[in-house]
Design an enzyme around this catalytic site. Structure first.
Site, PDB file in Angstrom:
ATOM      1  N   ALA A   1      19.758   5.096   4.798  1.00 47.85           N
ATOM      2  CA  ALA A   1      18.989   6.347   4.867  1.00 47.85           C
ATOM      3  C   ALA A   1      19.776   7.432   4.167  1.00 47.85           C
ATOM      4  O   ALA A   1      20.975   7.595   4.404  1.00 47.85           O
ATOM      5  CB  ALA A   1      18.750   6.742   6.316  1.00 47.85           C
TER       6      ALA A   1
ATOM      7  N   ALA B   1      25.157   8.805   2.072  1.00 49.40           N
ATOM      8  CA  ALA B   1      24.365   8.138   3.107  1.00 49.40           C
ATOM      9  C   ALA B   1      24.386   8.949   4.391  1.00 49.40           C
ATOM     10  O   ALA B   1      25.393   9.580   4.721  1.00 49.40           O
ATOM     11  CB  ALA B   1      24.925   6.758   3.387  1.00 49.40           C
ATOM     12  N   ASP B   2      23.271   8.916   5.076  1.00 45.35           N
ATOM     13  CA  ASP B   2      23.219   9.501   6.424  1.00 45.35           C
ATOM     14  C   ASP B   2      23.360   8.421   7.489  1.00 45.35           C
ATOM     15  O   ASP B   2      23.834   8.686   8.590  1.00 45.35           O
ATOM     16  CB  ASP B   2      21.923  10.285   6.612  1.00 45.35           C
ATOM     17  CG  ASP B   2      22.015  11.608   5.868  1.00 45.35           C
ATOM     18  OD1 ASP B   2      21.753  11.624   4.658  1.00 45.35           O
ATOM     19  OD2 ASP B   2      22.428  12.605   6.490  1.00 45.35           O
ATOM     20  N   ARG B   3      22.900   7.227   7.154  1.00 41.59           N
ATOM     21  CA  ARG B   3      23.055   6.098   8.091  1.00 41.59           C
ATOM     22  C   ARG B   3      22.886   4.804   7.306  1.00 41.59           C
ATOM     23  O   ARG B   3      21.914   4.639   6.573  1.00 41.59           O
ATOM     24  CB  ARG B   3      22.002   6.193   9.192  1.00 41.59           C
ATOM     25  CG  ARG B   3      22.288   5.370  10.425  1.00 41.59           C
ATOM     26  CD  ARG B   3      21.174   5.504  11.454  1.00 41.59           C
ATOM     27  NE  ARG B   3      21.124   6.759  12.157  1.00 41.59           N
ATOM     28  CZ  ARG B   3      21.440   6.952  13.439  1.00 41.59           C
ATOM     29  NH1 ARG B   3      21.841   5.930  14.173  1.00 41.59           N
ATOM     30  NH2 ARG B   3      21.330   8.144  14.003  1.00 41.59           N
TER      31      ARG B   3
END
Ligand code: MRU
Length: 346
Positions: A237, A227-229
């Site tokens: 995201a 995950a990036d966010r």
């Protein structure tokens, strides 16, 4: 003027690392945060001649951190690290008058972040392996599909989603890992495939577009991504193509997990709707080798190249963190805030 001539002539590691992050030499949300934090630590070591107060040192570091945070917009880890580091330097400046004490506090905190990231990844791996083990039923082994690169080359070491695959393999219950190419930049074929081969983990590379067929053929029993966010409701995201994998997994009744440290959680966003999605150069699609090779697409074609997409929480079976697996309540919601508050209080 905050600092003297010799201080201004030190090598600006933060400038170089910001460039390296933008150009994807350093990539992967946790690696971006750690590399940025450490680059500024190296710069701070070289600032012994800084002539200014402790407050000036703290605001110097804060400005540099702001500059680093602007390198890539989607991942939250770097801005989370920057916020924590700024708090530490402000606190140091409130108790000490010498600039060097502030730099020292910064360096120590950045070094701790490096150690913490590896420890978090190992814990994610362990929770993830138990989670997949509990899913085995009568089968002895499981095959898992992953996307992008979330391993040692995306973190301080070991990895998040790829760390879980490492732990499942170490536990002797991994039949095979499948990794996608991850078009257009090919983090899967270039980096994940490399890490899997390096570790002698049984693995097969597939084209991104082969994932649905792989699932239909019954070759995978689980999907795990990084995950990036992660927003407060669990919307996540991650690398472009993650959403398609989640839709396919849902259709085939295959559990779809996100593995991420709590530094990837952004409780300030109620949902994934307001996550800023980075758009990258058309060259990544127009040319071979993720933009580095010769042009292969027709000249004149327009390009849409989002680097990330948002997978809605309803497609996610669980979020594997270093403090445990966040699962859904009876009404099919993630209570991420409740989970974070509980683990912070422990
Ligand atoms: O554009 P990238 O290569 O930085 O994208 C990386 C990803 O999407 C990863 O899945 C994510 O950063 C998690 S890395 C542990």
């Amino acid at each position: 003027m905050l600092f003297n001539q010799s201080a201004t002539s030190v090598v600006h590691f933060s400038f170089s690392i910001r460039f390296a992050i933008k150009e994807m030499v350093v990539r992967g949300a946790p690696a971006i945060a750690i590399a940025a934090a450490l680059s500024l630590a190296v710069e701070a070591v070289n600032l012994e001649t800084f002539q200014g107060t402790a407050d000036a040192a703290a605001s110097f570091l804060a400005q540099k951190l702001e500059y680093l945070v602007s390198s890539r917009p989607t991942a939250v880890n770097l801005s989370d690290a920057a916020t924590k580091l700024k708090e530490i330097t402000v606190k140091a400046a409130s108790t000490r008058s010498e600039a060097n004490a502030v730099f020292q506090a910064y360096i120590e905190a950045a070094e701790i972040m490096l150690e913490d990231d590896v420890a978090s990844n190992k814990a994610i791996g362990s929770y993830g392996a138990s989670c997949f083990e509990s899913q085995l039923n009568d089968a002895k082994k499981i095959s898992i599909l992953t996307h992008c690169n979330t391993g040692s080359l995306a973190t301080a070491g070991y990895g998040t989603a790829l760390g879980v695959i490492r732990a499942v393999h170490a536990q002797g219950i991994l039949e095979k890992a499948y990794c996608t190419e991850t078009r257009p930049f090919n983090q899967g074929s270039r980096l994940t495939a490399f890490e899997l081969v390096h570790d002698n983990i049984p693995a097969t590379l597939i084209a991104d577009s082969a994932a649905a067929a792989l699932m239909k053929a019954g070759c995978v029993q689980g999907v795990i991504v990084g995950a990036d966010r992660v927003a407060a409701n669990g919307d996540t995201a991650n690398k472009i193509g993650t959403y398609s994998l989640a839709v396919c997994a849902k259709h085939h009744g295959i559990p779809f997990y996100v593995a991420a440290p709590l530094t990837s959680v952004d409780l300030s966003l109620p949902s994934g709707e307001s996550i800023v999605i980075e758009e990258r150069s058309p060259k990544e699609l127009l040319n071979s080798r993720g933009g580095l090779g010769e042009q292969v697409a027709a000249s004149g074609i327009s390009v849409w190249n989002p680097a990330f997409d948002v997978t809605p929480a309803n497609l996610i079976s669980g979020i594997i963190t270093e403090k445990g697996v966040i699962t859904k309540s009876k009404d099919e919601d993630f209570d991420i805030k409740g989970f974070v508050l509980k683990v912070v209080a422990q």
